[in-house]
Design a protein around this motif. Structure first.
Motif, PDB file in Angstrom:
ATOM      1  N   LEU A   1       0.839  -1.196   0.000  1.00  0.00           N
ATOM      2  CA  LEU A   1       0.000   0.000   0.000  1.00  0.00           C
ATOM      3  C   LEU A   1       0.873   1.245   0.000  1.00  0.00           C
ATOM      4  CD1 LEU A   1      -2.830   1.353   0.338  1.00  0.00           C
ATOM      5  CD2 LEU A   1      -2.464   1.194   2.825  1.00  0.00           C
ATOM      6  N   GLY A   2       0.559   2.191  -0.885  1.00  0.00           N
ATOM      7  CA  GLY A   2       1.336   3.428  -0.921  1.00  0.00           C
ATOM      8  C   GLY A   2       0.515   4.574  -1.444  1.00  0.00           C
ATOM      9  N   ALA A   3       1.019   5.792  -1.193  1.00  0.00           N
ATOM     10  CA  ALA A   3       0.418   6.994  -1.756  1.00  0.00           C
ATOM     11  C   ALA A   3       1.467   7.628  -2.641  1.00  0.00           C
ATOM     12  CB  ALA A   3       0.026   7.962  -0.654  1.00  0.00           C
ATOM     13  N   THR A   4       1.040   8.276  -3.710  1.00  0.00           N
ATOM     14  CA  THR A   4       2.028   8.842  -4.618  1.00  0.00           C
ATOM     15  C   THR A   4       1.575  10.199  -5.135  1.00  0.00           C
ATOM     16  OG1 THR A   4       3.389   8.390  -6.568  1.00  0.00           O
ATOM     17  CG2 THR A   4       1.064   7.800  -6.735  1.00  0.00           C
ATOM     18  N   SER A   5       2.569  11.062  -5.376  1.00  0.00           N
ATOM     19  CA  SER A   5       2.262  12.290  -6.097  1.00  0.00           C
ATOM     20  C   SER A   5       2.638  12.103  -7.568  1.00  0.00           C
ATOM     21  CB  SER A   5       3.032  13.452  -5.484  1.00  0.00           C
ATOM     22  OG  SER A   5       4.408  13.172  -5.479  1.00  0.00           O
ATOM     23  N   GLY A   6       3.061  10.897  -7.940  1.00  0.00           N
ATOM     24  CA  GLY A   6       3.381  10.626  -9.342  1.00  0.00           C
ATOM     25  C   GLY A   6       4.410   9.534  -9.546  1.00  0.00           C
ATOM     26  N   ASP A   7       5.691   9.877  -9.304  1.00  0.00           N
ATOM     27  CA  ASP A   7       6.774   8.967  -9.706  1.00  0.00           C
ATOM     28  C   ASP A   7       6.870   7.668  -8.907  1.00  0.00           C
ATOM     29  OD1 ASP A   7       7.603  10.481 -11.773  1.00  0.00           O
ATOM     30  OD2 ASP A   7       9.254  11.450 -10.698  1.00  0.00           O
ATOM     31  N   THR A   8       6.741   7.771  -7.594  1.00  0.00           N
ATOM     32  CA  THR A   8       6.962   6.571  -6.779  1.00  0.00           C
ATOM     33  C   THR A   8       5.914   5.510  -7.063  1.00  0.00           C
ATOM     34  OG1 THR A   8       7.839   7.989  -5.066  1.00  0.00           O
ATOM     35  CG2 THR A   8       7.373   5.744  -4.431  1.00  0.00           C
ATOM     36  N   GLY A   9       4.654   5.939  -7.196  1.00  0.00           N
ATOM     37  CA  GLY A   9       3.574   4.977  -7.413  1.00  0.00           C
ATOM     38  C   GLY A   9       3.748   4.205  -8.699  1.00  0.00           C
ATOM     39  N   SER A  10       4.107   4.892  -9.765  1.00  0.00           N
ATOM     40  CA  SER A  10       4.261   4.175 -11.027  1.00  0.00           C
ATOM     41  C   SER A  10       5.459   3.232 -10.967  1.00  0.00           C
ATOM     42  CB  SER A  10       4.363   5.141 -12.211  1.00  0.00           C
ATOM     43  OG  SER A  10       5.353   6.101 -11.983  1.00  0.00           O
ATOM     44  N   ALA A  11       6.539   3.668 -10.314  1.00  0.00           N
ATOM     45  CA  ALA A  11       7.710   2.789 -10.207  1.00  0.00           C
ATOM     46  C   ALA A  11       7.399   1.575  -9.323  1.00  0.00           C
ATOM     47  CB  ALA A  11       8.913   3.562  -9.653  1.00  0.00           C
ATOM     48  N   ALA A  12       6.581   1.782  -8.274  1.00  0.00           N
ATOM     49  CA  ALA A  12       6.215   0.662  -7.392  1.00  0.00           C
ATOM     50  C   ALA A  12       5.338  -0.331  -8.159  1.00  0.00           C
ATOM     51  CB  ALA A  12       5.485   1.183  -6.159  1.00  0.00           C
ATOM     52  N   ILE A  13       4.385   0.180  -8.938  1.00  0.00           N
ATOM     53  CA  ILE A  13       3.529  -0.713  -9.724  1.00  0.00           C
ATOM     54  C   ILE A  13       4.382  -1.475 -10.742  1.00  0.00           C
ATOM     55  CG2 ILE A  13       1.714  -0.770 -11.485  1.00  0.00           C
ATOM     56  CD1 ILE A  13       0.274   1.427  -9.868  1.00  0.00           C
ATOM     57  N   ALA A  14       5.282  -0.762 -11.401  1.00  0.00           N
ATOM     58  CA  ALA A  14       6.146  -1.421 -12.388  1.00  0.00           C
ATOM     59  C   ALA A  14       7.037  -2.474 -11.739  1.00  0.00           C
ATOM     60  CB  ALA A  14       6.997  -0.377 -13.115  1.00  0.00           C
ATOM     61  N   GLY A  15       7.334  -2.297 -10.447  1.00  0.00           N
ATOM     62  CA  GLY A  15       8.185  -3.261  -9.749  1.00  0.00           C
ATOM     63  C   GLY A  15       7.416  -4.459  -9.220  1.00  0.00           C
ATOM     64  N   CYS A  16       6.109  -4.344  -9.047  1.00  0.00           N
ATOM     65  CA  CYS A  16       5.326  -5.399  -8.387  1.00  0.00           C
ATOM     66  C   CYS A  16       4.306  -6.079  -9.288  1.00  0.00           C
ATOM     67  CB  CYS A  16       4.576  -4.826  -7.176  1.00  0.00           C
ATOM     68  SG  CYS A  16       5.644  -4.198  -5.873  1.00  0.00           S
ATOM     69  N   HIS A  17       4.053  -5.527 -10.479  1.00  0.00           N
ATOM     70  CA  HIS A  17       2.945  -6.074 -11.273  1.00  0.00           C
ATOM     71  C   HIS A  17       3.194  -7.524 -11.669  1.00  0.00           C
ATOM     72  CE1 HIS A  17       4.491  -6.200 -15.495  1.00  0.00           C
ATOM     73  NE2 HIS A  17       5.407  -5.418 -14.974  1.00  0.00           N
ATOM     74  N   GLY A  18       2.144  -8.326 -11.530  1.00  0.00           N
ATOM     75  CA  GLY A  18       2.226  -9.720 -11.957  1.00  0.00           C
ATOM     76  C   GLY A  18       3.018 -10.626 -11.023  1.00  0.00           C
ATOM     77  N   LEU A  19       3.513 -10.106  -9.894  1.00  0.00           N
ATOM     78  CA  LEU A  19       4.319 -10.950  -9.016  1.00  0.00           C
ATOM     79  C   LEU A  19       3.441 -11.662  -7.998  1.00  0.00           C
ATOM     80  CD1 LEU A  19       7.441  -8.685  -8.278  1.00  0.00           C
ATOM     81  CD2 LEU A  19       7.240 -10.568  -9.913  1.00  0.00           C
ATOM     82  N   PRO A  20       3.750 -12.938  -7.691  1.00  0.00           N
ATOM     83  CA  PRO A  20       2.958 -13.671  -6.706  1.00  0.00           C
ATOM     84  C   PRO A  20       3.181 -13.138  -5.292  1.00  0.00           C
ATOM     85  CG  PRO A  20       4.751 -15.047  -7.567  1.00  0.00           C
ATOM     86  CD  PRO A  20       4.794 -13.758  -8.320  1.00  0.00           C
ATOM     87  N   GLY A  21       2.173 -13.323  -4.430  1.00  0.00           N
ATOM     88  CA  GLY A  21       2.313 -12.973  -3.016  1.00  0.00           C
ATOM     89  C   GLY A  21       1.845 -11.569  -2.687  1.00  0.00           C
ATOM     90  N   MET A  22       1.512 -10.765  -3.688  1.00  0.00           N
ATOM     91  CA  MET A  22       1.155  -9.375  -3.375  1.00  0.00           C
ATOM     92  C   MET A  22       0.091  -8.783  -4.286  1.00  0.00           C
ATOM     93  SD  MET A  22       4.621  -7.526  -4.739  1.00  0.00           S
ATOM     94  CE  MET A  22       5.661  -8.067  -3.418  1.00  0.00           C
ATOM     95  N   GLU A  23      -0.796  -7.998  -3.644  1.00  0.00           N
ATOM     96  CA  GLU A  23      -1.670  -7.089  -4.376  1.00  0.00           C
ATOM     97  C   GLU A  23      -1.047  -5.714  -4.192  1.00  0.00           C
ATOM     98  OE1 GLU A  23      -4.483  -8.074  -5.993  1.00  0.00           O
ATOM     99  OE2 GLU A  23      -4.174 -10.148  -5.329  1.00  0.00           O
TER     100      GLU A  23
END
Ligand SMILES: *Cc1c(COP(=O)(O)O)cnc(C)c1O
Length: 476
Positions: free
Chosen positions: A137-159
């Motif tokens: 879970l995170g909040a973003t003003s732009g950059d961090t959120g997209s980088a976090a999604i790009a780092g976690c998408h499709g990976l097992p164990g996490m929404e």
């Protein structure tokens, strides 16, 4: 490797626990009990390695006890395999002794990919090993959120659930969050500001009964694994520019102090660094602190470099811990003063130590635009506004050539032997309006994102209310 808290009242933990808990239970930040150190011979051996192999060598001591060598090796190969440049972090020359370290060839075009491509895979690996499932879970003003999604998408164990302020992030930033098709990606537009989003996240993180049923983890910039991953590119650039024979200086566009703190660690680990220059926009708390010894919070003013519009530089606490010789009682006192009075004053010894290791400067919006324009004119190179803050500051700082000696030789810039590397933290196409305004050119998105504006968007829309976000997470 064991980790301890900067505030001294939390138990020592392993790398695994430091990564999965983020913040220590006493409110402090985790740092390793000892830093690995590389001697000249070892650095020589590292100096020609491709990026992912170097990353493996630098990160290995930090992960000891948690990751098998082969696991770490495949995690870094996969993490940096997603970058779109064969050099991963290429150096580009923009002046006779001035260089740009391009850190924007990852999936979201900003340097945060270096940390989050690694952290996402690392967390997923650790969670699978433990048989756990979590919500990132995170909040973003732009950059961090997209980088976090790009780092976690499709990976097992996490929404992954990322809250962003509706209508207040750029279209590129929003689309970089909303155009993933993976089932575990949940961008949420909140009717409110970035601060509202952050407040909701904080509320959920302290709600013990909710967390009991829905374990939450954070991927914010205080996570030690993010810092560790960022150390690597300082070694990569420094060694390629011959740091073993002439120390290299770095200028770093700074917000939360994570990126430049990683540069400090690289120097503590043996890389010969001539200077570390803190570059801020008009939100210049760090530059003022270096000058006066007083860390004094003011209101945040919006600028052309929004990812640096910050007043509390969370990772600064880690540096203070070192400057105070790991005296956690002092750090506790400083942080209490910050909480109560919105300021603290460094001891004379800590202030001297800070000035011996860092320089600082700032650039307002006019200087930022001027740096984009002049660099485009003189070298045909387009800077994003964050990098432009760095380039402006690098140009105007007196260069040192002996790190930590406190001696500065005022030399003609063209005769200065110290190479200056400015970190390019974002691709110009991420902030096209400022670039167009300054240089008259509309920077194009790289090929892998060229169809970003045609992709289908998927997002939830929620009111500014923690209960609504809880219900959303319960429904996943
Ligand atoms: C996050 C960010 C920064 C600031 O980095 P810190 O580690 O917070 O100092 C600078 N530029 C860009 C483009 C960023 O996204």
């Amino acid at each position: 490797m064991d980790y301890h808290s900067t505030r001294g009242h939390a138990p020592h933990v392993s790398f695994e626990d430091a990564v999965l808990t983020g913040l220590a239970s006493d409110g402090g930040l985790y740092v390793p009990v000892t830093l690995p150190r590389f001697n000249a011979q070892e650095l020589e051996a590292l100096s020609a390695l491709p990026y992912a192999e170097l990353a493996y060598r630098i990160l290995q001591p930090f992960c000891e006890g948690t990751l098998e060598d082969a696991t770490l090796s495949s995690l870094v190969q996969e993490s940096y395999g997603s970058f779109r440049h064969a050099a991963i972090a290429p150096l580009v020359q923009i002046g006779s002794n001035d260089w740009i370290l391009e850190l924007f060839h990852g999936p979201t075009l900003a340097f945060k990919d270096f940390a989050l491509q690694f952290l996402g895979r690392l967390m997923s690996h650790l969670l699978q090993k433990r048989g756990q499932k979590v919500v990132v879970l995170g909040a973003t003003s732009g950059d961090t959120g997209s980088a976090a999604i790009a780092g976690c998408h499709g990976l097992p164990g996490m929404e992954i659930v990322i809250l962003f302020p509706k209508g207040r992030v750029s279209e590129v930033q929003r689309r970089q969050m909303t155009t993933y098709t993976d089932a575990n990606v949940h961008p949420v537009a909140v009717e409110g500001t970035f601060d509202d989003c952050q407040q909701i996240v904080k509320t959920l993180f302290v709600d013990a009964s909710f967390k009991e049923k829905h374990p939450l983890v954070a991927v914010n910039s205080i996570n030690w694994a993010r810092i560790a991953a960022q150390i690597v590119y300082y070694f990569y650039a420094g060694l390629r520019l011959g740091a073993l024979h002439r120390p290299v200086a770095f200028t770093v566009p700074t917000g939360n102090f994570g990126d430049i703190y990683a540069g400090y660690l690289a120097s503590q680990m043996g890389l010969p660094v001539a200077d570390l220059v803190i570059a801020t926009n008009r939100n210049d708390i760090l530059a003022r602190c270096l000058e006066t010894g007083m860390y004094d919070m003011r209101e945040v003013t919006p600028s052309l470099s929004p990812s640096m519009d910050i007043q509390i530089s969370s990772n600064f606490e880690r540096l203070l811990f070192d400057l105070y010789h790991q005296d956690s009682a002092s750090i506790h006192g400083l942080m209490e003063s910050l909480r109560q009075n919105r300021r603290f004053t460094l001891s004379p010894a800590a202030h001297t130590a800070l000035k011996a290791r860092f320089s600082a400067g700032c650039a307002d919006d006019a200087a930022t635009l001027a740096a984009i324009a002049s660099t485009s004119r003189e070298s045909g190179y387009l800077l994003d506004p964050h990098t432009a803050v760095g380039v402006h500051v690098a140009k105007n700082i007196t260069r040192r050539n002996a790190y930590g000696s406190g001696q500065r030789k005022p030399e003609q810039p063209e005769n200065n032997p110290t190479p200056m590397v400015t970190l390019a933290t974002a691709h110009p196409a991420k902030f096209p309006d400022a670039v167009k305004q300054a240089a008259g050119v509309h920077p194009a998105l790289p090929a892998h994102l060229a169809d970003l504006f045609e992709r289908k968007e998927k997002m939830a829309s929620l009111p500014n209310d923690p209960e609504a976000v809880k219900a959303f997470i319960e429904g996943l």
